[in-house]
Design a protein around this motif. Structure first.
Motif, short mmCIF file in Angstrom:
data_model
loop_
_atom_site.label_atom_id
_atom_site.label_comp_id
_atom_site.label_asym_id
_atom_site.label_seq_id
_atom_site.Cartn_x
_atom_site.Cartn_y
_atom_site.Cartn_z
N ASP A 1 0.61 -0.67 -0.23
CA ASP A 1 0.31 0.16 -0.07
C ASP A 1 0.74 1.39 -0.16
OD1 ASP A 1 0.69 1.19 2.10
OD2 ASP A 1 -1.35 -0.71 2.92
N LEU A 2 0.47 2.06 -0.40
CA LEU A 2 0.94 3.72 -0.32
C LEU A 2 1.82 4.49 0.54
CD1 LEU A 2 -1.11 5.40 -3.16
CD2 LEU A 2 1.07 4.32 -3.42
N HIS A 3 0.79 3.95 1.59
CA HIS A 3 1.11 4.60 3.28
C HIS A 3 1.65 3.92 4.37
CE1 HIS A 3 -0.33 8.23 1.48
NE2 HIS A 3 -1.24 7.47 1.31
N PRO A 4 2.96 3.60 4.47
CA PRO A 4 2.99 2.08 5.20
C PRO A 4 3.42 2.73 6.41
CG PRO A 4 5.05 2.48 4.00
CD PRO A 4 3.86 3.33 3.32
N ALA A 5 3.17 3.90 6.94
CA ALA A 5 3.63 3.93 8.40
C ALA A 5 2.30 3.63 9.20
CB ALA A 5 3.79 5.16 8.48
N ASN A 6 1.32 3.84 8.61
CA ASN A 6 -0.07 3.48 9.47
C ASN A 6 -0.08 2.65 9.38
OD1 ASN A 6 -1.16 3.05 7.04
ND2 ASN A 6 -2.43 4.69 6.85
N ASP A 7 0.70 1.44 9.03
CA ASP A 7 0.11 -0.25 8.84
C ASP A 7 1.26 -0.85 10.02
OD1 ASP A 7 -0.34 -0.12 6.76
OD2 ASP A 7 1.16 -0.56 5.34
N THR A 8 1.43 -0.03 11.18
CA THR A 8 2.41 -0.42 12.48
C THR A 8 1.76 -0.36 13.69
OG1 THR A 8 4.10 -1.42 11.42
CG2 THR A 8 4.48 -1.28 13.48
N VAL A 9 1.82 -0.38 14.77
CA VAL A 9 0.88 -0.08 15.84
C VAL A 9 1.74 -0.28 17.00
CG1 VAL A 9 -0.45 0.27 17.76
CG2 VAL A 9 -1.12 1.02 14.82
N ILE A 10 2.34 0.78 17.81
CA ILE A 10 3.36 0.04 18.97
C ILE A 10 3.00 -0.12 20.61
CG2 ILE A 10 6.19 0.35 20.22
CD1 ILE A 10 5.93 -0.76 17.40
N TYR A 11 2.80 -0.78 21.44
CA TYR A 11 2.38 -0.57 22.18
C TYR A 11 3.17 -1.38 22.94
CZ TYR A 11 -0.64 -0.80 26.75
OH TYR A 11 -1.24 -0.54 27.99
N LEU A 12 3.75 -0.46 24.11
CA LEU A 12 4.84 -0.40 25.67
C LEU A 12 4.11 -1.14 26.99
CD1 LEU A 12 7.56 2.35 25.15
CD2 LEU A 12 7.22 0.13 24.21
N GLN A 13 3.67 -2.00 27.32
CA GLN A 13 3.10 -2.47 28.56
C GLN A 13 4.33 -2.52 29.36
OE1 GLN A 13 0.03 -4.31 28.35
NE2 GLN A 13 0.69 -3.57 29.82
N SER A 14 3.88 -2.12 30.78
CA SER A 14 4.64 -1.25 31.75
C SER A 14 4.59 -2.14 32.80
CB SER A 14 5.17 0.20 31.74
OG SER A 14 5.53 0.25 33.52
N LEU A 15 5.48 -3.15 33.25
CA LEU A 15 5.30 -3.16 34.78
C LEU A 15 6.41 -3.03 35.40
CD1 LEU A 15 4.48 -7.59 33.26
CD2 LEU A 15 3.00 -6.31 34.38
N GLN A 16 6.36 -2.11 36.18
CA GLN A 16 7.21 -1.40 37.38
C GLN A 16 7.07 -1.58 38.44
OE1 GLN A 16 10.17 -0.22 35.87
NE2 GLN A 16 9.45 -0.82 33.74
N ASN A 17 6.15 -0.36 39.38
CA ASN A 17 6.27 -0.37 40.12
C ASN A 17 4.92 0.86 40.92
OD1 ASN A 17 6.75 2.39 39.67
ND2 ASN A 17 8.94 2.35 41.57
N TYR A 18 3.93 0.23 39.97
CA TYR A 18 2.24 1.20 39.99
C TYR A 18 1.72 0.44 39.08
CZ TYR A 18 3.57 3.27 35.46
OH TYR A 18 3.85 3.36 33.62
N PHE A 19 0.56 0.81 39.88
CA PHE A 19 -0.91 0.36 39.38
C PHE A 19 -1.31 1.84 38.07
CE2 PHE A 19 -1.13 -2.64 42.88
CZ PHE A 19 -1.65 -3.65 42.16
N ALA A 20 -1.56 1.37 36.91
CA ALA A 20 -2.77 2.43 36.30
C ALA A 20 -3.45 1.62 35.71
CB ALA A 20 -1.50 3.15 35.83
N TYR A 21 -4.94 2.53 35.59
CA TYR A 21 -6.62 2.25 34.79
C TYR A 21 -5.98 2.98 32.92
CZ TYR A 21 -8.38 -0.44 38.68
OH TYR A 21 -9.03 -0.84 39.84
N ASP A 22 -5.54 4.32 33.52
CA ASP A 22 -5.23 5.05 32.60
C ASP A 22 -4.75 4.95 31.00
OD1 ASP A 22 -2.42 7.08 33.06
OD2 ASP A 22 -3.26 7.09 34.57
N ASP A 23 -4.09 5.22 30.27
CA ASP A 23 -3.27 5.19 29.09
C ASP A 23 -2.44 6.21 29.14
OD1 ASP A 23 -4.29 6.83 27.64
OD2 ASP A 23 -4.91 5.99 26.01
#
Length: 618
Positions: A380-402
């Protein structure tokens, strides 16, 4: 609880964990407001652009910063949250704040808002496949999608704020011959619901043919601007960012017609969800494999006029880049969105099964999940929107929000004590040492003088119960920047386990304007109180309240490992002595329930205590 933080003394089945402790001394309604936006300084760039020009903000929605190769200034907010079903992932949002995060007008007045301005463009010529001059016969045109802010549906689920009829969005072209900006298109404010009702879709496509030779010169530019107004309210804490316009999928090129609304492009239209069932982030110490989500929803769109064959996969990597899981869903035919205005609904794409787990370990880590959708024939003509990156954090805090606040939250009341609390679950004993809060800026910074106390409560059948902790000194909202939480260190560490509620008690009736994330719904875990019983929230979203654990989260709390204390006899079954310079000790159950206080250097009767773990605070 980190092991270096504690001393252990095993006394006839009773585990004593010794920690440092400071000396402890009408009508209500939840209300949402628009949030505040960011401050940043764009990188300098002298790039002169050539055709074709294309921008869908898919490469910058995570950084929230405009691409300096394409744009001048940075007063607009790049995001993937302010509107649903975008033409592709990412959008530019124009609103009522300037690039420094200050309101650009006063309540009751109309004023200029943000500006999304392109860099100079060589509109006199094209250079591929061969260089030649452009004329109006070359059908040079600009197109884009736009949507007003404010969302659709019931008030408790809307995102952002809709521009009113007197507000407007305008598009201007820079005329290099006349050396001036000229208005070429505009729209007054209206609701997203009215757009959906009239067109059947939540975004409107605009196509503008460039018919004047004056524009076809070196140095052409285009810019979007918005005209705003602020509500005229007596309470300035309720007056914040407003009148959003969302813009996406901007194309400028030659050889176009008003019939070429389709493009050979398959794209994601939204961010990835958390791979955790309940939270967006949680402490590594509290994570269990049972916390993994069953599936992750991701919608895609086919911008072409024909069905396209696609393939989808996601891959998960640890912090060192080691592949943990590679899940390929195979190939699927995706129908054209332009045929019936529907997105991909095949179950393998809409709800991809999560068939792996992060390892259980006390070591904090961040995992990278990469989603990729590919058009499987000629690309396709616009490959940049073909990829989504998500960083899953398991650190020292809880969060419901993104991490992104689309609204502001608070409780308005005529009288009574306002309390706001969010529920969290700890699978194992841990020490709560700090709470991260995000407060939106408001008109005249009015909420920054609204005092509050940090509080922690036991769980009582899904509502806050007995008070485990409350500040002795008043706190005040602080603003550190867009979506940047302020860390409030507790006056004393709070050991706890199981279900707890974390939040605040206001010391005044001022609307406090907490950050409120619309993309993740934690209303079932959110409660408020104002003079009456605790109530569960009716508003769809997540408060930006994040409890933090361990001494790494609160360097201001002294490490108890260096405290001079001796506990004897050990083992013991009838009495013990806490030998220390500290005058007294508070004794709690492992769940954090206070039992009694005892003096140091004197025998303490323990025969009546249950044979369970206890927490002893110095």
């Amino acid at each position: 609880m980190e092991r270096r933080m504690v001393k252990h003394a095993f006394i006839s089945g009773i585990c004593l964990i010794v920690l440092a402790m400071s000396s402890l001394q009408g009508y209500a309604q939840e209300q949402l407001t628009p949030p505040r936006h960011h401050t940043s300084t764009p990188a300098k760039n002298t790039t002169v652009l050539t055709l074709p020009f294309f921008e869908d903000f898919s490469q910058s929605y995570n950084t929230h910063i405009l691409n300096p190769e394409l744009w001048q200034g940075n007063s607009v907010f790049v995001n993937a949250d302010y509107a649903d079903y975008a033409p592709s992932i990412g959008m530019a949002t124009l609103d009522a704040f300037d690039e420094n995060g200050n309101l650009q007008g006063s309540s009751g007045d109309f004023f200029g808002g943000d500006t999304l301005c392109s860099r100079p463009i060589r509109l006199d010529s094209i250079f591929s496949p061969q260089a030649r001059r452009l004329t109006v016969e070359d059908s040079v045109a600009l197109s884009f999608y736009f949507a007003p802010g404010g969302g659709m549906g019931p008030a408790w689920s809307r995102c952002g704020d809709a521009p009113e009829e007197g507000d407007s969005l305008v598009l201007e072209f820079y005329n290099p011959v006349m050396a001036r900006w000229e208005l070429v298109w505009s729209t007054p404010g209206f609701s997203l619901q009215s757009l959906q009702d009239s067109l059947g879709i939540p975004w409107q496509w605009v196509f503008l043919m460039i018919e004047s030779q004056d524009y076809l010169h070196d140095g052409f530019q285009f810019r979007f601007r918005n005209r705003c107004s602020l509500d005229n309210m007596t309470n300035p804490s309720l007056v914040s960012n407003s009148d959003q316009w969302n813009i996406d999928y901007i194309e400028l090129n030659c050889n176009r017609s008003c019939m070429d609304s389709t493009t050979r492009d398959v794209a994601f239209i939204e961010k990835s969800q958390s791979f955790l069932k309940r939270y967006s982030a949680m402490p590594a110490r509290q994570y269990r494999t049972s916390d993994m989500a069953d599936s992750v929803v991701l919608r895609i769109i086919n911008h072409y006029e024909e069905t396209l064959s696609t393939s989808y996969t996601y891959s998960a990597y640890d912090a060192e880049g080691t592949l943990l899981n590679d899940n390929t869903a195979g190939h699927e035919n995706v129908p054209s969105w332009h045929t019936d205005s529907t997105f991909q609904t095949t179950s393998r794409y809409l709800a991809s099964t999560v068939n792996f787990s992060f390892p259980e370990t006390d070591t904090p880590s961040t995992y990278r999940i990469e989603h990729i959708i590919k058009e499987g024939v000629s690309g396709d003509l616009h490959p940049a929107n073909d990829t989504v990156i998500y960083l899953q954090s398991l650190q020292n805090y809880f969060a419901y929000d993104d991490g992104s606040a689309e609204n502001g939250y608070g409780v308005t009341a005529d009288n009574g004590q306002i309390r706001i609390a969010v529920q969290f679950y700890l699978a194992t004993l841990d020490t709560l040492t700090a709470i991260d809060l995000y407060f939106n800026r408001v008109s005249n910074h009015a909420n920054e003088s609204a005092p509050f106390y940090l509080c922690i409560w036991e769980n009582n059948n899904g509502k806050p119960g007995n008070l485990l902790y409350k500040d002795t000194q008043r706190r005040f909202p602080q603003f550190q920047g867009l979506n940047t939480c302020t860390r409030y260190v507790l006056e004393s560490a709070v050991p706890t386990q199981g279900d707890i509620f974390v939040g605040l008690q206001q010391a005044s009736l001022t609307y406090i304007n907490l950050g409120f994330d619309r993309s993740r719904d934690a209303s079932r875990y959110t409660c408020y109180q104002a003079g009456g019983p605790w109530q569960q929230s009716l508003l769809s979203g997540s408060l930006m309240i994040r409890p933090c654990f361990g001494h790494a989260a609160a360097s201001a709390i002294a490490s108890p490992a260096v405290l001079p204390v001796r506990i004897y006899p050990n083992p013991a079954s009838s009495w013990i002595i806490f030998q220390s310079d500290t005058p007294r000790f508070n004794i709690y159950t492992a769940a954090g329930v206070f039992l009694f206080q005892c003096p140091s250097n004197q025998p303490v009767n323990i025969q009546h205590l249950p044979q369970v773990a206890l927490l002893v605070h110095l």
